[in-house]
Design a protein around this motif. Structure first.
Motif, PDB file in Angstrom:
ATOM      1  N   ALA A   1      -0.750  -7.126  28.366  1.00 50.37           N
ATOM      2  CA  ALA A   1      -1.178  -7.886  27.188  1.00 50.37           C
ATOM      3  C   ALA A   1      -0.049  -7.915  26.169  1.00 50.37           C
ATOM      4  CB  ALA A   1      -2.400  -7.210  26.565  1.00 50.37           C
ATOM      5  N   MET A   2       0.091  -9.045  25.514  1.00 53.85           N
ATOM      6  CA  MET A   2       1.171  -9.104  24.520  1.00 53.85           C
ATOM      7  C   MET A   2       0.650  -8.620  23.174  1.00 53.85           C
ATOM      8  SD  MET A   2       1.250 -12.699  22.996  1.00 53.85           S
ATOM      9  CE  MET A   2       2.087 -11.713  21.852  1.00 53.85           C
ATOM     10  N   VAL A   3       1.588  -8.272  22.314  1.00 53.14           N
ATOM     11  CA  VAL A   3       1.216  -7.587  21.083  1.00 53.14           C
ATOM     12  C   VAL A   3       1.813  -8.282  19.862  1.00 53.14           C
ATOM     13  CG1 VAL A   3       1.207  -5.358  19.901  1.00 53.14           C
ATOM     14  CG2 VAL A   3       1.272  -5.416  22.394  1.00 53.14           C
ATOM     15  N   LEU A   4       0.975  -8.455  18.851  1.00 53.36           N
ATOM     16  CA  LEU A   4       1.432  -8.903  17.537  1.00 53.36           C
ATOM     17  C   LEU A   4       1.156  -7.760  16.569  1.00 53.36           C
ATOM     18  CD1 LEU A   4      -0.209 -12.471  17.447  1.00 53.36           C
ATOM     19  CD2 LEU A   4       2.184 -11.954  17.963  1.00 53.36           C
ATOM     20  N   VAL A   5       2.205  -7.332  15.865  1.00 58.01           N
ATOM     21  CA  VAL A   5       2.063  -6.244  14.904  1.00 58.01           C
ATOM     22  C   VAL A   5       2.480  -6.753  13.534  1.00 58.01           C
ATOM     23  CG1 VAL A   5       2.909  -3.955  14.207  1.00 58.01           C
ATOM     24  CG2 VAL A   5       2.530  -4.459  16.642  1.00 58.01           C
ATOM     25  N   LYS A 114      -5.000 -11.750  17.874  1.00 60.78           N
ATOM     26  CA  LYS A 114      -5.242 -10.304  17.889  1.00 60.78           C
ATOM     27  C   LYS A 114      -4.008  -9.632  17.295  1.00 60.78           C
ATOM     28  CE  LYS A 114      -6.587  -6.498  21.020  1.00 60.78           C
ATOM     29  NZ  LYS A 114      -6.574  -5.591  19.874  1.00 60.78           N
ATOM     30  N   ILE A 115      -4.170  -9.071  16.110  1.00 61.94           N
ATOM     31  CA  ILE A 115      -3.036  -8.474  15.404  1.00 61.94           C
ATOM     32  C   ILE A 115      -3.358  -7.011  15.117  1.00 61.94           C
ATOM     33  CG2 ILE A 115      -1.691  -8.485  13.242  1.00 61.94           C
ATOM     34  CD1 ILE A 115      -2.254 -11.488  13.028  1.00 61.94           C
ATOM     35  N   LEU A 116      -2.372  -6.144  15.329  1.00 54.34           N
ATOM     36  CA  LEU A 116      -2.502  -4.760  14.878  1.00 54.34           C
ATOM     37  C   LEU A 116      -1.810  -4.650  13.524  1.00 54.34           C
ATOM     38  CD1 LEU A 116      -3.131  -1.700  15.247  1.00 54.34           C
ATOM     39  CD2 LEU A 116      -0.872  -1.500  16.326  1.00 54.34           C
TER      40      LEU A 116
END
Length: 183
Positions: A1-5, A114-116
């Motif tokens: 899964a890719m991640v946006l922070v 979906k952002i952390l």
């Protein structure tokens, strides 16, 4: 899964340093939200005038578009952005539709990103001390109090972690990295 922070917090909390170092360490893309402020916003801040929601919303929508584009191209991305209010974070997640939330959603509309959110949190006096050492940044220390005044720290059900900015940079990076790995 890719991640946006999104590394968030008041001015002087270390967002740019933490975000850029983390991106470098992980080989991800990095954006600094300050680079996307229109000139009139920068002028206001230089004059010691706090930005209001009207100043920030178009800027946050631009940032949402950047995150959306990276998400679409499956690029792990880190954005340093103050994101002080819940509403600002909603705009980063959903774009302009977060503000027109009374409008019915169009079918097939872009789903929320979906952002952390990583909140760099610490006492005002420590941050003020850091800001005083900073040269050539457009945020005068007087504006720091206005940032603390509007800060709404992230809380459940938001997707976030809170990291103490009083830790060393390597400790902060490790803490964020392990949170990312745990998904």
């Amino acid at each position: 899964a890719m991640v946006l922070v999104v590394v968030m917090g008041v001015s002087g909390s270390g967002k740019t340093t933490v975000g850029s170092q983390l991106a470098e360490k992980l080989g991800w893309k990095f954006y600094d939200a300050d680079d996307y402020h229109p000139l009139k916003n920068k002028k206001k801040m230089e004059e010691g005038i706090p930005l209001n929601d009207e100043d920030r919303i178009p800027w946050l929508c631009t940032l949402h578009d950047i995150l959306r584009r990276e998400d679409t191209s499956r690029q792990n991305t880190i954005l340093a952005c103050s994101a002080l209010k819940k509403m600002y974070r909603r705009v980063l997640i959903s774009g302009a539709s977060a503000i027109e939330s009374n409008q019915p959603k169009q079918p097939g509309e872009n789903p929320a990103l979906k952002i952390l959110f990583v909140h760099l949190d610490g006492p005002m006096d420590i941050i003020a001390g850091r800001l005083e050492k900073r040269r050539g940044h457009f945020m005068p220390p007087e504006l720091l109090k206005s940032q603390f005044d509007i800060l709404e720290p992230p809380s459940a059900p938001e997707n976030f972690i809170t990291v103490s900015l009083e830790k060393s940079l390597p400790e902060i990076l490790l803490e964020i990295e392990s949170a990312i790995l745990q998904g």
